[in-house]
Scaffold this active site. Sequence first.
Site, mmCIF file in Angstrom:
data_model
loop_
_atom_site.group_PDB
_atom_site.id
_atom_site.type_symbol
_atom_site.label_atom_id
_atom_site.label_comp_id
_atom_site.label_asym_id
_atom_site.label_seq_id
_atom_site.Cartn_x
_atom_site.Cartn_y
_atom_site.Cartn_z
ATOM 1 C CG ASP A 1 18.155 -136.518 14.769
ATOM 2 O OD1 ASP A 1 16.970 -136.154 14.915
ATOM 3 O OD2 ASP A 1 18.532 -137.687 14.917
ATOM 4 C CD GLU B 1 14.659 -133.863 17.079
ATOM 5 O OE1 GLU B 1 13.599 -134.225 16.554
ATOM 6 O OE2 GLU B 1 15.715 -134.514 17.015
ATOM 7 C CG ASP C 1 20.076 -140.648 13.712
ATOM 8 O OD1 ASP C 1 18.836 -140.744 13.838
ATOM 9 O OD2 ASP C 1 20.883 -141.416 14.274
#
Length: 419
Positions: free
Chosen positions: A205, A289, A371
């Site tokens: 993350d 991501e 997170d």
Amino acid sequence: MHPRMLGTDRWRAYSVNDSAMLLAHRIRLDPNNVQATYLARAAGTARFAYNWALAEWQRQYQTSLADPALPKPNWMALCRRLNAIKRTEFPWMLEVTKDAPQIAIMQLGRAFENFFAHRARFPTFRRKGRDERFALSNDQFRVEDKRIRIPKLGWVRTRESLRFAGRIVSACISRLAGSWFASITVDTPNLPLPLAENQGAVGIDLGVKQLATLSTGETFAGPKALRALLVRLRRLSRDLSRKVKGSRNRAKARMKLARLHARIANLRGDSLHQLTTSITRRFHTIGIEDLNVKGMLGNRCLSRAIADMGFGELRRQLLYKAAGRGGQVVVADRWYPSSKTCSHCDFRLEALGLDQRKWICPGCATLHDRDVNAAINLRNMAVSSTVSACGGEGAGLARKRKAKPAPAKQESSGKASFG
Ligand SMILES: [Zn+2]
């Protein structure tokens, strides 16, 4: 080149193909005064040759228009012409490596090639102060531990030793923000690195408070020194704008600012390399991501931190380093709600404020660190997308989530041993 570009591309992967990968390592040089003078003279010679050849090119082109029987200009003929006249007309050229003028003209040829292929604009003249560089072909220099040998100069000390093993292709010596660098391109055999240690998966993350949080719970903080440097950067830019244009003080302030930009870029680049090397060494499957950076930059609180950390660069490094170790990177769809989904029961929150660091899942009452939870979701997404890519069973809930395979993944998905 803007000094800001210094740090982030200290390792640059040029191309990835089946047989090899070209990597460039930029190393800071430590020349003494005499050597620095030589380097500046070689760069000046390269610039002169480039500009001479560009002017000749334009002249020959004009005359060939008038008389079609005359040949069109080309770089090889220009190289021969310069070699024939330099002894008498530009004897000072002989004081530096012959590669300086020769490769400069070759580069002009490439610039025209790019121009004709509509990849670049019409070549422009090189300028003093901006274009301070010259190149060496691999038979003209040698690299040993912490030094590089340059023709007609001898050994110059370097700050670090060459990081890559393989066939050395070329070197570009350039001055940036007042310091000299050698960017050495090496043709490394594919898989130059040992395979990832544990064949496990990890989710990352990318954050604002932390540079990155892993699904294992580890966090990587961004470099602390960066904050202080950024404060200084703001002050120096303000100072610069107050100085009188064209004054000596303004030039001094500008040099100071360029050096600071370079330091910041180096610092940022180093922390990214540490992070991406550590991750690709330990994990085989990596889920990240696809940050909607544009959308996030619209948010004023986030923009500073994101610009500082260089997420695009982080992703680029993960991709090529994972490829080098036989690993794979899976990039989640940019709308994949990694933060808002419970990694335990798959419950999805309607909304989660940016400042909310912890939350309790209404579905299963698990207390989540924002997170870490997001990172676990990204790991699951990466694992399930590899499984479904191989047609395996049990991709489960995550199967319907869209995951976009990154290029490195596409290559290896056929060979992967899952399922
Ligand atoms: Zn839950």
